[in-house]
Design a protein around this motif. Sequence first.
Motif, short mmCIF file in Angstrom:
data_model
loop_
_atom_site.label_atom_id
_atom_site.label_comp_id
_atom_site.label_asym_id
_atom_site.label_seq_id
_atom_site.Cartn_x
_atom_site.Cartn_y
_atom_site.Cartn_z
N GLN A 16 88.83 -63.86 -67.82
CA GLN A 16 88.73 -64.08 -66.36
C GLN A 16 87.54 -63.36 -65.72
O GLN A 16 87.33 -63.50 -64.51
CB GLN A 16 90.03 -63.68 -65.63
N GLU A 17 86.76 -62.62 -66.49
CA GLU A 17 85.61 -61.93 -65.95
C GLU A 17 84.34 -62.72 -66.25
O GLU A 17 84.11 -63.14 -67.39
CB GLU A 17 85.49 -60.52 -66.54
N GLU A 18 83.51 -62.91 -65.22
CA GLU A 18 82.26 -63.63 -65.43
C GLU A 18 81.31 -62.79 -66.29
O GLU A 18 81.00 -61.65 -65.96
CB GLU A 18 81.61 -63.93 -64.08
N VAL A 19 80.85 -63.37 -67.39
CA VAL A 19 79.94 -62.66 -68.30
C VAL A 19 78.58 -63.34 -68.40
O VAL A 19 77.64 -62.77 -68.97
CB VAL A 19 80.56 -62.52 -69.71
N PHE A 20 78.45 -64.55 -67.84
CA PHE A 20 77.19 -65.28 -67.98
C PHE A 20 77.12 -66.35 -66.90
O PHE A 20 78.08 -67.09 -66.68
CB PHE A 20 77.12 -65.93 -69.37
N ARG A 21 75.98 -66.41 -66.22
CA ARG A 21 75.71 -67.44 -65.21
C ARG A 21 74.27 -67.87 -65.41
O ARG A 21 73.37 -67.04 -65.44
CB ARG A 21 75.94 -66.90 -63.81
N ASN A 22 74.05 -69.18 -65.54
CA ASN A 22 72.72 -69.64 -65.93
C ASN A 22 72.39 -71.00 -65.32
O ASN A 22 73.28 -71.83 -65.09
CB ASN A 22 72.64 -69.72 -67.45
N LYS A 23 71.12 -71.22 -65.09
CA LYS A 23 70.64 -72.52 -64.62
C LYS A 23 70.76 -73.56 -65.73
O LYS A 23 70.61 -73.24 -66.92
CB LYS A 23 69.18 -72.43 -64.19
N ILE A 24 71.01 -74.80 -65.33
CA ILE A 24 71.07 -75.91 -66.28
C ILE A 24 70.29 -77.09 -65.75
O ILE A 24 69.96 -77.17 -64.56
CB ILE A 24 72.52 -76.34 -66.57
N ILE A 25 69.98 -78.01 -66.64
CA ILE A 25 69.38 -79.31 -66.31
C ILE A 25 70.40 -80.36 -66.70
O ILE A 25 70.97 -80.31 -67.80
CB ILE A 25 68.05 -79.51 -67.05
N ILE A 26 70.63 -81.33 -65.82
CA ILE A 26 71.66 -82.35 -66.05
C ILE A 26 71.04 -83.73 -66.10
O ILE A 26 69.83 -83.90 -65.92
CB ILE A 26 72.76 -82.28 -64.97
N GLY A 27 71.88 -84.74 -66.30
CA GLY A 27 71.41 -86.11 -66.37
C GLY A 27 70.94 -86.64 -65.02
O GLY A 27 71.39 -86.20 -63.97
N THR A 28 70.04 -87.58 -65.07
CA THR A 28 69.56 -88.24 -63.86
C THR A 28 70.69 -89.10 -63.28
O THR A 28 71.67 -89.39 -63.97
CB THR A 28 68.36 -89.13 -64.17
N PRO A 29 70.57 -89.53 -62.03
CA PRO A 29 71.60 -90.44 -61.49
C PRO A 29 71.77 -91.71 -62.33
O PRO A 29 72.88 -92.24 -62.42
CB PRO A 29 71.06 -90.76 -60.09
N LYS A 30 70.70 -92.18 -62.97
CA LYS A 30 70.82 -93.37 -63.82
C LYS A 30 71.50 -93.03 -65.13
O LYS A 30 72.27 -93.82 -65.68
CB LYS A 30 69.43 -93.95 -64.08
N HIS A 31 71.22 -91.86 -65.68
CA HIS A 31 71.82 -91.40 -66.93
C HIS A 31 72.65 -90.15 -66.64
O HIS A 31 72.37 -89.06 -67.16
CB HIS A 31 70.74 -91.10 -67.97
N PHE A 32 73.67 -90.31 -65.83
CA PHE A 32 74.40 -89.16 -65.30
C PHE A 32 75.20 -88.45 -66.38
O PHE A 32 75.65 -89.05 -67.36
CB PHE A 32 75.33 -89.59 -64.17
N SER A 33 75.39 -87.16 -66.18
CA SER A 33 76.25 -86.36 -67.06
C SER A 33 77.70 -86.59 -66.65
O SER A 33 78.04 -86.44 -65.47
CB SER A 33 75.90 -84.88 -66.95
N PRO A 34 78.58 -86.94 -67.58
CA PRO A 34 79.98 -87.24 -67.22
C PRO A 34 80.79 -85.98 -66.95
O PRO A 34 80.44 -84.88 -67.37
CB PRO A 34 80.49 -87.98 -68.46
N VAL A 35 81.90 -86.18 -66.25
CA VAL A 35 82.84 -85.11 -65.91
C VAL A 35 84.03 -85.20 -66.86
O VAL A 35 84.72 -86.22 -66.90
CB VAL A 35 83.29 -85.23 -64.44
N PHE A 36 84.28 -84.14 -67.61
CA PHE A 36 85.42 -84.13 -68.54
C PHE A 36 85.65 -82.71 -69.04
O PHE A 36 84.87 -81.79 -68.74
CB PHE A 36 85.18 -85.07 -69.73
#
Length: 561
Positions: free
Chosen positions: A348-368
């Motif tokens: 339950q303790e945050e140990v890492f927070r980092n920037k990410i790059i995700i899919g474009t709106p055309k090639h979106f990253s799914p939610v699951f």
Amino acid sequence: MLRSSNSITRIFQIWAVLFFIVYGCSISQHAKTTIETEPNVIAEPHSGTVKKIAWPLTEIKDSLHIFFSNKNNLKSTAPYQENLSLWYANTNYQPLWQNAEQVEAGIRFLQNAANNGLNPSHYKVDSINLLFQQIQTDSLIELKNRVKLELELSLQVKRYARHLYLGKLNPKNYHSSWNYQKKNWNTKEKFVLQLIQKHETEAIEELLAPAYDGYQLLKQKLITYRQNYSASSKPESLNYPGKPIKLGATGNAVSDLKQRIGLKDTESLYLFDSTLLVAVKTFQKSHGLTPDGVAGPATYQFLNWTTQRYIEAIMVNMERLRWLPDSLPATRIEINLPAFELVMKENQEEVFRNKIIIGTPKHFSPVFQSRLDVLVFNPCWTIPQSIATKKLLPKIQKDPSYLQTHNMFAAIDEVPITTDSIDFSKFNESYFPYKIYQNSGPDNALGVVKFLFDNPYHIYLHDTPQKHLFNADNRAFSHGCIRVKNPLQLAHLLLHTQKTNYSTKEYYLSKKYPVKIPLNTPVPIYIQYLTASANPNNNSVYFFNDVYGLDLRVLIDLEKP
């Protein structure tokens, strides 16, 4: 003889009530009100003095028993019989709302839907309140109205309780990939009934509302925004001046910026001073932007948000939080796509927070949701066929040495093919029988490590040699996979969570060839889509750009009864 006459009269009354329920008008016809509750206004609870009138509990009980015993299958009665028959069977048809104080508690519960981002009018609270007031003043129709009030209040309390726990909408309507663990409504429903019977209706919300601290912070922020809301005080649009405004700038654009951001009593209204710099950085940070203090187009986009827009964003994301399981594992990875951010928690303790790059709106990253169970150091990239045919094939046809110069090779059934023997001019997007691979190396598109978790979308986390892309605020650049800015730090933390001793990441990287490391204890991973979220560590609420344009669809559906 007198007792027999009284019994006949009572039976007649009960059947009259039953006739009213079955064949009478709906509550919206009998007790129609012209009051409309705005989505951004909290309905005030009934505040009149409660009249101490004895409730005919025996007659109401008998009417309920007859009503639920009569399976008439009429459209007007179906909602009550389908949703409430088990409730009243479990209470032996005793009324759940046995006096005026209990009814008022039920009405207050429905009215509080506004504080949870739902519309009280969708639960007929005004009609119920009006019918309740009629009962308090009109003794001639008291019994039939009491039975109708009993049924309608029970039905709407159950509907709202279910929505408060599970969410009003189906998440799969917005994320076809949704596979989060379903919550058990049947168990909670029993507790709801028990709380009503114990005259503790006010405790239902605490039982059902999401237990996440972030939900409560969003709720508090929603109440604050609504208290400050005025439909007549919508600010004028703040036009972007055509170039970024930063420290030292002067002019009317600076003055407008100061007033919009809330700095009206400053020494120099037309100078971009250090006070404005701090205010702009704070504003940018709370909206998912790089806090550089330079007011550019992205900053102005959020500066033009109205109070109503903030209210709607919170409503939408409170609904999204209701879709989540009751709790998440203590050690996990959470990815919020609109925030372009990955967070790892251990116990339950945050140990890492980092920037990410995700899919474009055309090639979106799914939610699951899934479980991260494999690390691959020095990965070889199996290039998706769509990228191979649409992007690489034209380059190969133009330059036959393209594959060699980019550390790639072609293969059939995973057997490498000498490209000198291939006439690539014969192939196109529709017909290309080869798979293209990129060998391990510093220029590999997956970088030095990738993280695998089971899913049918071929989505995974990975490194990237294109580190400069992390400097952008809108980081929707990929074909769906998620790139991590500091993946080796994440790999180290994941190996650290395992009970078995692993070699160091440096050892695996030194091999220079792909090394696959299965994790003995997979780490749950949750990919989410939240355009407003709260951080309990600093009691702050953050808003993000709706990168995939999903908020409006959810909002429109929330506003439907």
